[in-house]
Scaffold this motif. Structure first.
Motif, PDB file in Angstrom:
ATOM      1  N   ASP A  85       0.947  -1.186  -0.144  1.00  0.00           N
ATOM      2  CA  ASP A  85      -0.001  -0.259  -0.015  1.00  0.00           C
ATOM      3  C   ASP A  85       0.844   1.188  -0.014  1.00  0.00           C
ATOM      4  OD1 ASP A  85      -1.801   2.041   0.339  1.00  0.00           O
ATOM      5  OD2 ASP A  85      -3.097   0.902   1.703  1.00  0.00           O
ATOM      6  N   MET A  86       1.062   1.559  -1.023  1.00  0.00           N
ATOM      7  CA  MET A  86       2.013   2.759  -1.298  1.00  0.00           C
ATOM      8  C   MET A  86       1.597   4.142  -0.908  1.00  0.00           C
ATOM      9  SD  MET A  86       5.069   1.854  -2.708  1.00  0.00           S
ATOM     10  CE  MET A  86       5.801   3.259  -3.440  1.00  0.00           C
ATOM     11  N   GLY A  87       0.215   4.323  -0.885  1.00  0.00           N
ATOM     12  CA  GLY A  87      -0.292   5.620  -0.534  1.00  0.00           C
ATOM     13  C   GLY A  87      -0.827   5.825   0.968  1.00  0.00           C
ATOM     14  N   GLU A 135       8.567  -1.780   4.630  1.00  0.00           N
ATOM     15  CA  GLU A 135       9.767  -2.283   3.927  1.00  0.00           C
ATOM     16  C   GLU A 135      10.364  -0.809   3.268  1.00  0.00           C
ATOM     17  OE1 GLU A 135      10.304  -5.740   0.832  1.00  0.00           O
ATOM     18  OE2 GLU A 135       9.049  -4.294   0.058  1.00  0.00           O
ATOM     19  N   LYS A 136      11.523  -0.942   3.298  1.00  0.00           N
ATOM     20  CA  LYS A 136      12.374   0.131   2.629  1.00  0.00           C
ATOM     21  C   LYS A 136      12.230   0.125   1.213  1.00  0.00           C
ATOM     22  CE  LYS A 136      16.761   2.747   2.824  1.00  0.00           C
ATOM     23  NZ  LYS A 136      18.275   2.626   3.328  1.00  0.00           N
ATOM     24  N   TYR A 137      11.851   1.384   0.531  1.00  0.00           N
ATOM     25  CA  TYR A 137      11.857   1.202  -1.041  1.00  0.00           C
ATOM     26  C   TYR A 137      12.576   2.118  -1.643  1.00  0.00           C
ATOM     27  CZ  TYR A 137       8.591   4.940  -1.519  1.00  0.00           C
ATOM     28  OH  TYR A 137       7.773   6.109  -1.322  1.00  0.00           O
ATOM     29  N   TYR A 196       9.883   4.206   3.603  1.00  0.00           N
ATOM     30  CA  TYR A 196       9.396   3.001   3.725  1.00  0.00           C
ATOM     31  C   TYR A 196       7.941   3.099   3.227  1.00  0.00           C
ATOM     32  CZ  TYR A 196      13.281   1.739   6.834  1.00  0.00           C
ATOM     33  OH  TYR A 196      14.473   1.536   7.329  1.00  0.00           O
ATOM     34  N   HIS A 197       7.561   1.768   2.496  1.00  0.00           N
ATOM     35  CA  HIS A 197       6.035   1.650   2.086  1.00  0.00           C
ATOM     36  C   HIS A 197       5.398   0.595   2.982  1.00  0.00           C
ATOM     37  CE1 HIS A 197       7.891  -1.085  -1.205  1.00  0.00           C
ATOM     38  NE2 HIS A 197       7.668  -1.741   0.193  1.00  0.00           N
ATOM     39  N   VAL A 198       4.151   0.625   3.308  1.00  0.00           N
ATOM     40  CA  VAL A 198       3.513  -0.522   4.057  1.00  0.00           C
ATOM     41  C   VAL A 198       3.148  -1.651   3.143  1.00  0.00           C
ATOM     42  CG1 VAL A 198       1.198  -0.944   5.254  1.00  0.00           C
ATOM     43  CG2 VAL A 198       2.145   1.249   5.301  1.00  0.00           C
ATOM     44  N   CYS A 199       3.575  -2.760   3.865  1.00  0.00           N
ATOM     45  CA  CYS A 199       3.447  -4.149   3.418  1.00  0.00           C
ATOM     46  C   CYS A 199       1.984  -4.867   4.051  1.00  0.00           C
ATOM     47  CB  CYS A 199       4.562  -5.089   4.005  1.00  0.00           C
ATOM     48  SG  CYS A 199       4.710  -6.640   3.278  1.00  0.00           S
TER      49      CYS A 199
END
Length: 211
Positions: free
Chosen positions: A116-118, A128-130, A204-207
């Protein structure tokens, strides 16, 4: 004769690139007819370019010279957001250094089956680091050393976020240990008004689901 033709073709291409870039800069100015340009350069790889420009302001006077940085995207020059780069990019050696630096970052191979990038990061989220931040600005992609690492957010404060290490391998860090993430000194230097948690929240983005 073939060599002469090749050199002539390269000169024509360079002039075309410079004209296109000058038009892009001029189109964003209040007084495009007053625009002046100097020090146009293209990196050895041909996909980054810089130019210095100046133009009259609202009072009819010229101010200091500024840099504009461009990147070739599928054959079209695009202006790079000034907040994501420094004027150091506008030298051939620095442009090539950036390209070399980008090669150690790889497209994201996520450990999550759903991302969930947003979604703003919240307590309890697995993250997770992106993307990373260095002296040249933001870069998307996971460095090899960060691949496969997952964290669970435990606390969010204005000065930091803390997260529990739940997956992957980091020398000296065990699963279940909690680590605090702060904005780096470099980031704070570039953005002195930023909160201490701003950089990690953007890294980070949400996994939603783990593979």
């Amino acid at each position: 004769m073939r060599t002469v033709i090749t050199i002539f073709a390269l000169l024509i291409a360079g002039c075309s690139d410079q004209s296109e870039i000058q038009e892009l800069v001029s189109s964003r100015l209040k007084d495009p007819d007053s625009a002046k340009f100097r020090n146009f350069s293209v990196s050895k790889t041909g996909n980054r370019a810089c130019i210095e420009w100046n133009a009259k302001n609202s009072f009819g006077g010229y101010t200091k010279w500024k840099f504009a940085h461009f990147q070739d995207v599928e054959g079209t020059w695009r202006i790079v957001d000034p907040s994501t780069y420094s004027d150091r990019w506008c030298t051939e050696s620095e442009a090539d250094a950036i390209l070399a630096r980008n090669q150690i970052y790889q497209p994201v191979v996520s450990s999550c089956s759903s991302i969930d990038m947003g979604k703003p990061i919240a307590i309890g989220d697995v993250i997770e680091k992106y993307r990373s931040y260095d002296e040249f600005g933001w870069i998307d992609g996971i460095h090899e050393r960060d691949r496969g690492l997952l964290w669970k957010v435990m606390e969010i404060q204005e000065d930091f976020i803390s997260a529990k290490f739940i997956r992957g391998e980091i020398p000296g860090l065990k699963h279940g240990e909690v680590h605090r993430f702060f904005s780096s000194r470099l980031y704070q230097k570039h953005y002195p008004e930023a909160k201490g948690n701003e950089q990690p929240l953007q890294m980070y983005h949400v996994c939603k689901r783990i593979r």
